[in-house]
Scaffold this motif. Structure first.
Motif, PDB file in Angstrom:
ATOM      1  N   SER A   7      45.702  75.566  82.737  1.00 24.39           N
ATOM      2  CA  SER A   7      46.603  74.921  82.061  1.00 24.39           C
ATOM      3  C   SER A   7      48.260  75.462  82.408  1.00 24.39           C
ATOM      4  CB  SER A   7      46.436  74.842  80.317  1.00 24.39           C
ATOM      5  OG  SER A   7      46.523  76.174  79.833  1.00 24.39           O
ATOM      6  N   GLY A   8      49.086  74.583  82.050  1.00 20.59           N
ATOM      7  CA  GLY A   8      50.578  74.950  82.364  1.00 20.59           C
ATOM      8  C   GLY A   8      51.246  74.281  83.434  1.00 20.59           C
ATOM      9  N   GLY A   9      50.519  73.538  84.299  1.00 27.00           N
ATOM     10  CA  GLY A   9      51.403  73.233  85.425  1.00 27.00           C
ATOM     11  C   GLY A   9      51.950  71.987  84.920  1.00 27.00           C
ATOM     12  N   GLY A  10      53.023  71.379  85.899  1.00 26.14           N
ATOM     13  CA  GLY A  10      53.638  70.425  85.686  1.00 26.14           C
ATOM     14  C   GLY A  10      54.823  70.415  86.788  1.00 26.14           C
ATOM     15  N   LEU A  11      55.852  69.596  86.437  1.00 29.56           N
ATOM     16  CA  LEU A  11      56.933  69.295  87.368  1.00 29.56           C
ATOM     17  C   LEU A  11      58.093  70.257  87.023  1.00 29.56           C
ATOM     18  CD1 LEU A  11      58.210  67.544  89.568  1.00 29.56           C
ATOM     19  CD2 LEU A  11      58.890  65.946  87.703  1.00 29.56           C
ATOM     20  N   VAL A  12      58.799  70.984  87.820  1.00 28.72           N
ATOM     21  CA  VAL A  12      59.920  71.542  87.681  1.00 28.72           C
ATOM     22  C   VAL A  12      60.880  71.743  88.584  1.00 28.72           C
ATOM     23  CG1 VAL A  12      58.695  73.867  88.437  1.00 28.72           C
ATOM     24  CG2 VAL A  12      60.489  73.954  86.705  1.00 28.72           C
ATOM     25  N   ARG A  19      54.754  78.914  83.144  1.00 31.35           N
ATOM     26  CA  ARG A  19      53.782  79.907  83.179  1.00 31.35           C
ATOM     27  C   ARG A  19      52.288  79.207  82.942  1.00 31.35           C
ATOM     28  NH1 ARG A  19      52.583  83.731  77.662  1.00 31.35           N
ATOM     29  NH2 ARG A  19      51.637  81.986  76.954  1.00 31.35           N
ATOM     30  N   LEU A  20      51.594  79.417  83.892  1.00 30.13           N
ATOM     31  CA  LEU A  20      50.015  79.231  83.792  1.00 30.13           C
ATOM     32  C   LEU A  20      49.112  79.993  83.241  1.00 30.13           C
ATOM     33  CD1 LEU A  20      49.629  78.249  87.656  1.00 30.13           C
ATOM     34  CD2 LEU A  20      50.617  76.776  85.861  1.00 30.13           C
ATOM     35  N   SER A  21      48.245  79.283  82.465  1.00 27.60           N
ATOM     36  CA  SER A  21      47.355  80.254  81.703  1.00 27.60           C
ATOM     37  C   SER A  21      45.971  79.937  82.229  1.00 27.60           C
ATOM     38  CB  SER A  21      47.191  79.439  80.056  1.00 27.60           C
ATOM     39  OG  SER A  21      48.260  80.082  79.655  1.00 27.60           O
ATOM     40  N   CYS A  22      45.026  80.824  82.169  1.00 26.09           N
ATOM     41  CA  CYS A  22      43.676  80.857  82.648  1.00 26.09           C
ATOM     42  C   CYS A  22      42.824  81.121  81.597  1.00 26.09           C
ATOM     43  CB  CYS A  22      43.439  81.633  83.783  1.00 26.09           C
ATOM     44  SG  CYS A  22      41.535  81.527  84.435  1.00 26.09           S
ATOM     45  N   THR A  78      42.449  85.568  77.925  1.00 24.85           N
ATOM     46  CA  THR A  78      43.258  84.709  78.799  1.00 24.85           C
ATOM     47  C   THR A  78      44.151  85.349  79.765  1.00 24.85           C
ATOM     48  OG1 THR A  78      43.526  83.272  76.876  1.00 24.85           O
ATOM     49  CG2 THR A  78      45.208  82.842  78.588  1.00 24.85           C
ATOM     50  N   VAL A  79      44.211  85.054  80.860  1.00 26.66           N
ATOM     51  CA  VAL A  79      45.084  85.714  82.030  1.00 26.66           C
ATOM     52  C   VAL A  79      46.406  84.585  82.161  1.00 26.66           C
ATOM     53  CG1 VAL A  79      45.210  86.354  84.278  1.00 26.66           C
ATOM     54  CG2 VAL A  79      43.388  86.888  82.832  1.00 26.66           C
ATOM     55  N   TYR A  80      47.653  84.955  82.506  1.00 25.53           N
ATOM     56  CA  TYR A  80      48.766  84.144  82.796  1.00 25.53           C
ATOM     57  C   TYR A  80      49.264  84.639  84.045  1.00 25.53           C
ATOM     58  CZ  TYR A  80      48.242  83.989  77.419  1.00 25.53           C
ATOM     59  OH  TYR A  80      47.748  83.825  76.361  1.00 25.53           O
ATOM     60  N   GLY A 115      37.774  77.615  87.974  1.00 25.29           N
ATOM     61  CA  GLY A 115      38.570  76.852  87.126  1.00 25.29           C
ATOM     62  C   GLY A 115      38.557  75.270  87.950  1.00 25.29           C
ATOM     63  N   GLN A 116      39.110  74.263  87.396  1.00 26.21           N
ATOM     64  CA  GLN A 116      39.318  73.159  87.919  1.00 26.21           C
ATOM     65  C   GLN A 116      40.574  72.743  88.642  1.00 26.21           C
ATOM     66  OE1 GLN A 116      39.745  73.641  84.679  1.00 26.21           O
ATOM     67  NE2 GLN A 116      41.782  72.671  84.566  1.00 26.21           N
ATOM     68  N   GLY A 117      41.750  73.791  88.157  1.00 29.96           N
ATOM     69  CA  GLY A 117      43.095  73.544  88.726  1.00 29.96           C
ATOM     70  C   GLY A 117      43.851  73.086  87.967  1.00 29.96           C
ATOM     71  N   THR A 118      45.277  73.214  88.343  1.00 28.39           N
ATOM     72  CA  THR A 118      46.271  72.634  87.516  1.00 28.39           C
ATOM     73  C   THR A 118      47.649  72.282  88.653  1.00 28.39           C
ATOM     74  OG1 THR A 118      47.692  72.618  85.573  1.00 28.39           O
ATOM     75  CG2 THR A 118      47.375  74.757  86.773  1.00 28.39           C
ATOM     76  N   GLN A 119      47.946  71.411  88.436  1.00 29.60           N
ATOM     77  CA  GLN A 119      48.915  70.835  89.711  1.00 29.60           C
ATOM     78  C   GLN A 119      50.474  71.355  89.280  1.00 29.60           C
ATOM     79  OE1 GLN A 119      48.689  68.834  92.609  1.00 29.60           O
ATOM     80  NE2 GLN A 119      50.913  69.660  92.896  1.00 29.60           N
ATOM     81  N   VAL A 120      51.005  72.128  89.918  1.00 31.09           N
ATOM     82  CA  VAL A 120      52.316  72.528  89.928  1.00 31.09           C
ATOM     83  C   VAL A 120      53.319  71.628  91.297  1.00 31.09           C
ATOM     84  CG1 VAL A 120      53.930  74.450  90.197  1.00 31.09           C
ATOM     85  CG2 VAL A 120      51.529  74.776  89.227  1.00 31.09           C
ATOM     86  N   THR A 121      54.427  71.121  90.617  1.00 31.04           N
ATOM     87  CA  THR A 121      55.226  70.433  91.652  1.00 31.04           C
ATOM     88  C   THR A 121      56.693  71.043  91.458  1.00 31.04           C
ATOM     89  OG1 THR A 121      53.771  68.616  91.535  1.00 31.04           O
ATOM     90  CG2 THR A 121      56.137  68.190  92.441  1.00 31.04           C
TER      91      THR A 121
END
Length: 124
Positions: A7-12, A19-22, A78-80, A115-121
């Protein structure tokens, strides 16, 4: 059964931070290494960083050294991945995965559980 959720992905914007979390379940971070990988369409999955069992070892790809920091919280299992000074070329789907050790060559083929992945843009 080991289970990982990113979790934690997004547009920046370029220069920004995320910060991504696993979050892991089914095993303890005391006995497993966690790796972060990223993938863009048409390219092979790239190893970004890893942290060894109990956080004893960390490694980074040259492309992210000095900008990304990996850490673990055993109490939260959790790993960050703290990502600073982000660049457009950091845009990708980010995955975490579990293995037994963290070595300098962060090779996706050594990692078994994903994991299933999280998008970072990263874009203005």
């Amino acid at each position: 059964q080991p289970h990982l959720v990113e979790s934690g992905g997004g547009l920046v914007q370029p220069g920004g931070s995320l910060r991504l979390s696993c979050a892991v379940s089914g095993f303890s971070l005391e006995y497993r290494a966690i790796g972060w990988f990223r993938q863009v369409p048409g390219k092979e999955r790239e190893g970004v960083s890893c942290i060894g069992p109990s956080g004893g070892t960390t490694n980074y790809a040259d492309s992210v050294k000095g900008r990304f920091t990996i850490s673990g919280d055993k109490a939260k299992n959790t790993v960050y991945l703290q990502m600073n000074s982000l660049k457009p070329e950091d845009t990708a789907v980010y995955y975490c995965a579990a293995e037994f050790r963290c070595v300098g060559n962060i090779n996706q083929y050594e990692y078994v559980y994903w994991g299933q992945g999280t998008q970072v843009t990263v874009s203005s």
